[in-house]
Each structure stands twice: as C-alpha cells, then as structure tokens.
Design an enzyme around this catalytic site. Structure first.
Site, PDB file in Angstrom:
ATOM      1  N   HIS A 170      43.657  36.282  16.225  1.00 50.35           N
ATOM      2  CA  HIS A 170      43.200  36.012  14.860  1.00 50.35           C
ATOM      3  C   HIS A 170      44.267  36.445  13.849  1.00 50.35           C
ATOM      4  O   HIS A 170      45.083  37.319  14.139  1.00 50.35           O
ATOM      5  CB  HIS A 170      41.917  36.806  14.559  1.00 50.35           C
ATOM      6  CG  HIS A 170      40.701  36.284  15.257  1.00 50.35           C
ATOM      7  ND1 HIS A 170      39.848  37.092  15.970  1.00 50.35           N
ATOM      8  CD2 HIS A 170      40.168  35.032  15.317  1.00 50.35           C
ATOM      9  CE1 HIS A 170      38.846  36.367  16.446  1.00 50.35           C
ATOM     10  NE2 HIS A 170      39.023  35.109  16.083  1.00 50.35           N
ATOM     11  N   CYS A 219      36.755  43.496  12.934  1.00 46.60           N
ATOM     12  CA  CYS A 219      35.807  42.590  13.600  1.00 46.60           C
ATOM     13  C   CYS A 219      34.382  43.133  13.598  1.00 46.60           C
ATOM     14  O   CYS A 219      33.422  42.378  13.722  1.00 46.60           O
ATOM     15  CB  CYS A 219      36.207  42.364  15.057  1.00 46.60           C
ATOM     16  SG  CYS A 219      37.929  42.004  15.331  1.00 46.60           S
TER      17      CYS A 219
HETATM   18  N1  GLY Z   1      36.026  39.072  22.349  1.00 46.20           N
HETATM   19  C1  GLY Z   1      36.135  38.650  21.012  1.00 46.20           C
HETATM   20  C2  GLY Z   1      36.541  37.222  20.928  1.00 46.20           C
HETATM   21  O1  GLY Z   1      37.270  36.756  21.778  1.00 46.20           O
HETATM   22  O2  GLY Z   1      36.158  36.529  20.030  1.00 46.20           O
END
Ligand code: GLY
Length: 253
Positions: free
Chosen positions: A161, A248
């Site tokens: 991300h 997150c």
């Molecule tokens: N384990 C978090 C994701 O891959 O979105």
C-alpha cells in the site's frame, strides 16, 4: 486534530489473513493484547473510540483502514482489491452513518484499499497498486472534487500500500521509505528518510502531535523525536505477520 477513531477487534480467523510474510501465522491471543494496547494509545492521544466486533468471516477485517476513507466533508466506502476483503465494507457503512450525512461509494469495476490513500491537508495522494486500480483512483478523485478536495495518483511498484512506505506527520513533515524516497512528487516535503532495515517503521501515525511508531526501530524513533514529536512505541509483531501496520488498525477522523 483528530477526535474519533474506528477500530475492529481482531477475529480468531486472523490466522488465515492475507500475507506475503514468511514469519508464520500470528498468535491470536498476543494480537488481542497488542490491539488493546494500540486502542489505549489512541485514547491517550485524546481519541473517542468506536469498536466494531470481531468478524470471523473476514480474517483481515481488523485492518479497518482499507474499508473507508473518512474526510472532513464526506465518508467514502471503498471496494477493497482483495476478494476476501470486499465485504468488510458492509459493517463499515453502517457505523459511518453515525458520523456522516454524506457517504459515497466506490463502484465496480473500481477497486480501492484506503491504505493506498494519504491525506495531506485538502489533497489526497492515491496509490495505484495491486489493490487499487485506475478506475478506483479516478472515482476517488471525482468524489473528492465534489467536496472541494483534490487527489493525485502515485504509481507503486513494490509496496503493498502507499502508506506502507509513507506517513504524513503534518507541518510538511513526511516519513518516506523505499520506492517513494526519490519520487519527485514528495521532494517538496521535509523528508524523514527511513533506512531499508527499518522500512516497516515508515508506517507510523500522527495523532494530535503524538506519533505512534512500531517497536523496536531506534533510528526511526530518533529521527521523529528530533523534529519535535513525542513518540509512542507499540509492539506490532502479530500484525506485521499479516503485512499490517499501525495505520491499518484504525480510521482516524
Ligand atoms: N493482510 C492485510 C492485507 O493483505 O490486506
């Protein structure tokens, strides 16, 4: 200034969460403790917490940040790029109505994980990644524009991300790691460059002049404290096993 956070307690099935890590599955009970300490840290920064119950149907659902983008003017329900995560948004939609009159939604074939979106004032950098596609990015920008906000695209080549390698700490201070370090888009910021051996620590969280950082990354801690922030170190070992970082685990608004 943030006043609210939404979190979700990890579920037992988190051991089946998506990952690229070779460290093995997380220890659920240890993760619960780490999550509680994380929530306590948010509270100590002055946040009111809304906690969603664990949901074993969605092993990755403790990573609430991906399911929505919460701006000062509207909430945007995303459409997560991983199929196993797509319906995490259902319960998010319900809780968002407590906070927002204006709720927008990313539509198929767009995909967006909001872990790919970094807010810098009224501008939003949006990562084009394995999880967030061009249609999704364009939809986000169109929605932002409707509320007098702006957005731009950053192409990712390696990281999961955008916020795996970038954290904005306000006052023009930007923590940056890996593939983003030399990106011309970010050279106007005061860059806090993270060495490759501490790159996991680049995902940190500014909250009301505190910075939550992962334990134990001494060089990152020192660099952030040197520019005047008080840091709060948190053990993230079990979430790291699922490619998850500090940002997150909450939606802050
Ligand atoms: N384990 C978090 C994701 O891959 O979105």
């Amino acid at each position: 200034m943030f006043t609210n956070a939404i979190v979700r307690t990890p579920c037992k099935n988190m051991i089946k969460g998506l990952t690229s890590s070779t460290e093995g599955p997380p220890d659920y009970l240890k993760a619960l403790i780490q999550h509680k300490i994380y929530v306590d840290a948010l509270k100590s920064c002055g946040m009111e917490i809304t906690t969603l119950p664990p949901n074993d149907n969605y092993p990755d659902s403790t990573f609430v940040e991906d399911a929505a983008l919460l701006t000062p003017h509207c909430g945007i329900i995303t459409r997560p790029g991983a199929h196993s995560r797509r319906r995490e948004t259902n319960s998010m939609k319900r809780v968002m109505t407590d906070f927002y009159d204006d709720i927008e939604e990313i539509k198929s074939p767009g995909t967006v994980d909001a872990g790919d979106i970094m807010m810098v004032g009224s501008h939003y950098y949006i990562g084009l990644s394995k999880r967030t596609n061009t249609t999704g990015v364009n939809q986000v920008i169109k929605i932002l524009n409707k509320y007098n906000l702006t957005g731009s695209t950053i192409a990712l080549s390696e990281m999961l991300h955008l916020k795996s390698g970038l954290s904005y700490l306000e006052n023009n201070n930007l923590v940056v790691a890996g593939e983003f370090t030399d990106n011309p888009e970010f050279q106007k910021f005061n860059l806090i460059k993270i060495d490759d051996d501490e790159s996991y620590a680049a995902n940190c969280v500014w909250i009301n002049d505190y910075v939550l950082i992962a334990k134990v990354y001494p060089k990152t801690k020192q660099s952030i404290e040197q520019i005047g922030y008080e840091t709060i170190e948190l053990d993230m070992s079990e979430f790291r096993k699922l490619d998850g970082g500090l940002s997150c685990l909450s939606l802050r608004f």
